[in-house]
Design an enzyme around this catalytic site. Structure first.
Site, PDB file in Angstrom:
ATOM      1  N   HIS A  83      33.756  44.861   5.211  1.00 44.43           N
ATOM      2  CA  HIS A  83      33.191  46.136   4.789  1.00 44.43           C
ATOM      3  C   HIS A  83      32.399  46.014   3.488  1.00 44.43           C
ATOM      4  CE1 HIS A  83      35.573  49.177   7.394  1.00 44.43           C
ATOM      5  NE2 HIS A  83      35.372  48.036   8.052  1.00 44.43           N
ATOM      6  N   HIS A 248      38.473  41.594  15.427  1.00 40.58           N
ATOM      7  CA  HIS A 248      39.531  42.385  16.055  1.00 40.58           C
ATOM      8  C   HIS A 248      40.606  41.517  16.708  1.00 40.58           C
ATOM      9  CE1 HIS A 248      36.868  46.247  16.326  1.00 40.58           C
ATOM     10  NE2 HIS A 248      37.054  45.810  15.094  1.00 40.58           N
TER      11      HIS A 248
END
Length: 720
Positions: A83, A248
């Site tokens: 991020h 993920h």
């Protein structure tokens, strides 16, 4: 105690006044280490192996105040690093991990960064230990790399060199919305593509809404948004799937209950006693299994702290259907229920959780092109590993510029095409005698002073300090796509380049030694020579600094599609405004000046000097307020400030203006909105009055030379 009073400032009284504050960022010294601090030098003295040992030990040192999921902080730090870097967008090169800006507003308080404040607090003891040798920008990214390695993944490499910022970057346009997690029609063009310069599809989210467009489990719309957003970050389909699938593979999402009912204010709005920590959670214990982040709940697999193929296998081998999770958000569960209660609990491994998928995960399976990549990865796990390692490396280094800026022992030997590689100079550089001879030949050529200056400016002004791309080094102005850009006047540029190439060939062919001149150096030298001549014609003897050493990039070293992102929609320095410019030209001038790392003074003197030299797009008369174009005078400012004249709009769109004699009404000059800006904006007029003074023309000439020289070497990282 709350202070409800508001002291009105200038921007409150006149909100439509042009904002020059983004240029002040380039003039203010806000680094507490002082203006002489050399972070690159400090980083080179860092024991990177020791830092990595400390980070790896910390990964499993769970703290009661914020316990690690599954006893391992790795997934949290991967999210933090992702991020941080993932805010980068290709349109203007802004965003990214440089500056460590995730710890500053607004990004520190984005809804997509919920609880990353805790991740950075976990890192503080390590930052505290190494101090100035290790920036937050580097530490955040390094923590993500070590997290991957500590869970069995082989990363491609790591480079340091991200010097920290200490103030928010006010130059970044994050979008038109005034509420978090919203998407307005003004964010997209009619065809569904993001408007310049945006890269994320939702305000306050890094890329896309994980529930789907507008919070609905729309697989087709989700895939479209993923492709659009990741594409604006310079990722292709394969890289996009590798990043999502690789990331993920680890960890989980957190939505133990409804965020709106349980989670408090973000860090920027939190009470003072919270000391910069936000999102206080009132549900249960507010941590561990009761954590609320996105409002979506569950892991992607049963081995959330181990690198394996389980994410890809789960996604492809099971059928998934949407449901509302405990946090009230859309997520996906297996139709068969086979993966329900199959994953361990985050604190007690004897507890169980359901494996889930996001809408954005299932969208990869639903989209034919993305699915093809997934199936390739499933059949070739090694290819998946290599693709993720290189895509991750690109993600976390994309905003750092060329390889010369990459520091540390883990920098890969391979240079990637996205780093805009350049060849080494395998020859002797030109000396002072050769420089003098070349300048004379350039001035005696068929190229005029405006043409020489214009070509050098076109070459150098592509530079963006945001991601350190562009600039004169490489002479990519002679390659596609730059040689065909409208702003560069392709036909005139073609003729100019032909002259430069002839002079280069004649010089190099005549040498009996190893001395050579590159076209990149020659183009800059031509601009310098023209400025020296123009100053001499105005009565001033100046020497424009010149540092040889630029080399010429090859087409194979130039990604045409990637460089297309550097194409300017406007260049107020040349009085150019493209048809697709959606902002006022004066706003675009300030934006370009900020990308060139200019101050308001720099911008003013450059515009005035370039106008005096006759440097305008299409050789337009707009802004040429002088009878002697090509001579470095302060006529632009003296004419603009002369009260014997007045301006009138000459077109309905108020893009062109006429300067009329107050007594006769005769039109003397024409100008653009950019030109008039320096007389209408009070701050810029104050600077213009300095350069327009009779006693300060010499100051104007010298300041123009100094600023020009800085622009010409903005990309010379080899000189640092």
């Amino acid at each position: 105690m709350e202070n409800e009073d508001h002291n009105f400032g200038t921007s409150d009284w006149w909100p439509n006044q042009l904002d020059l504050e983004i240029l002040d960022q380039n003039s203010q010294q806000v680094d507490p280490y002082g203006e002489d601090f050399d972070y690159a030098e400090a980083f080179e003295d860092l024991d990177l192996a020791a830092v990595k040992d400390d980070l790896e030990e910390m990964m499993t040192d769970s703290k009661d105040w914020w316990p690690a999921d599954y006893g391992h902080y790795g997934p949290l730090f991967i999210r933090m690093a992702w991020h941080s870097a993932g805010t980068y967008r290709t349109f203007d090169g802004r965003g990214g991990a440089a500056g460590g800006r995730q710890r500053l507003p607004p990004v520190d308080s984005w809804p997509d960064n919920v609880n990353l404040d805790k991740a950075r607090r976990l890192l503080w003891p390590i930052k505290q230990k190494y101090g100035r040798k290790l920036s937050w920008g580097d530490l955040i990214i390094l923590a993500g790399n070590v997290a991957l390695e500590s869970m069995g993944f082989e990363t491609y490499g790591f480079a340091g060199g991200r010097k920290d910022d200490y103030t928010p970057d006010e130059a970044v346009d994050w979008g038109p919305e005034d509420e978090w997690e919203t998407t307005s029609g003004d964010r997209f063009d009619a065809d569904g593509s993001l408007k310049w310069p945006l890269g994320n599809t939702v305000m306050g989210l890094i890329y896309v809404n994980p529930e789907g467009p507008n919070g609905e489990p729309d697989l087709e719309g989700s895939a479209k948004n993923i492709r659009e957003s990741f594409g604006k970050m310079a990722m292709n389909d394969k890289e996009t799937v590798a990043l999502i699938a690789g990331g993920h593979t680890f960890g989980k999402v957190h939505g133990a209950d409804d965020p709106e009912e349980n989670v408090g204010a973000e860090p920027a709005a939190a009470p003072i006693e919270k000391q910069g920590l936000g999102w206080e959670n009132e549900f249960g214990e507010g941590k561990g299994p009761d954590t609320i982040t996105s409002g979506i709940e569950g892991p992607w697999n049963t081995t959330p702290t181990q690198w394996d193929m389980s994410y890809v296998d789960n996604l492809l081998e099971y059928e998934w259907e949407p449901e509302k999770g405990p946090g009230g958000a859309w997520q996906w569960t297996t139709k068969s229920g086979e993966l329900n209660e199959s994953a361990p609990g985050v604190q007690d491994p004897t507890d169980t959780e359901d494996v889930m998928m996001l809408t954005t995960d299932v969208a990869l399976k639903d989209d034919p092109d993305y699915r093809e990549v997934l199936e390739t990865f499933q059949e070739n796990p090694r290819e998946f590993q290599q693709s993720f390692s290189k895509a991750w490396y690109k993600l976390i280094h994309r905003d750092m510029g060329p390889s010369e800026r990459f520091l540390g022992p883990e920098v890969p030997e391979e240079t990637m095409i996205w780093q805009d590689p350049l060849p080494d100079a395998d020859y002797d550089l030109v000396d002072d005698e050769a420089v003098a001879a070349l300048k004379s030949e350039l001035l005696e050529s068929e190229l005029s002073i405006p043409q020489l200056v214009k070509t050098a400016w076109a070459s150098a002004s592509t530079y963006r300090d945001s991601d350190k791309r562009g600039g004169a080094n490489g002479a990519r102005i002679r390659l596609e796509p730059q040689r065909s850009w409208e702003v560069n006047e392709p036909e005139q540029l073609e003729a100019a380049l032909s002259t430069y190439e002839d002079i280069q060939a004649e010089f190099n062919d005549a040498r009996s030694d190893d001395m050579r001149v590159s076209l990149a150096d020659l183009i800059v030298l031509g601009g310098n020579a023209a400025i020296e001549q123009a100053a001499a014609d105005a009565g001033y003897d100046v020497d424009v600094p010149f540092e040889p050493g630029r080399t010429d990039a090859t087409p194979e070293q130039t990604d045409v599609e990637s460089f297309e992102a550097l194409k300017p929609k406007a260049d107020g320095f040349r009085n150019y405004l493209g048809d697709d410019a959606e902002r006022e030209p004066e706003e675009l001038l300030v934006d370009k000046a900020e990308l060139l790392n200019l101050t308001a003074d720099d911008m003013t003197v450059l515009v005035g000097g370039l106008r005096a030299l006759g440097v305008t797009h299409g050789d337009s008369e707009l802004g040429i307020f002088t009878d002697q174009p090509g001579t470095l005078t302060n006529d632009f400012f003296t004419t603009l400030l002369d009260m014997d004249y007045e301006w009138e709009a000459a077109s309905e769109d108020r893009e062109v203006f006429e300067l009329r004699d107050r007594e006769t009404g005769d039109v003397e000059w024409t100008g653009s909105r950019v030109d008039l800006l320096f007389g209408s904006n009070t701050r810029l007029r104050a600077i213009a009055e300095v350069y327009g003074s009779d006693a300060d023309e010499e100051l104007f000439v010298q300041d123009f030379v100094d600023t020009w020289s800085e622009v010409m070497k903005l990309d010379r990282f080899d000189l640092e």
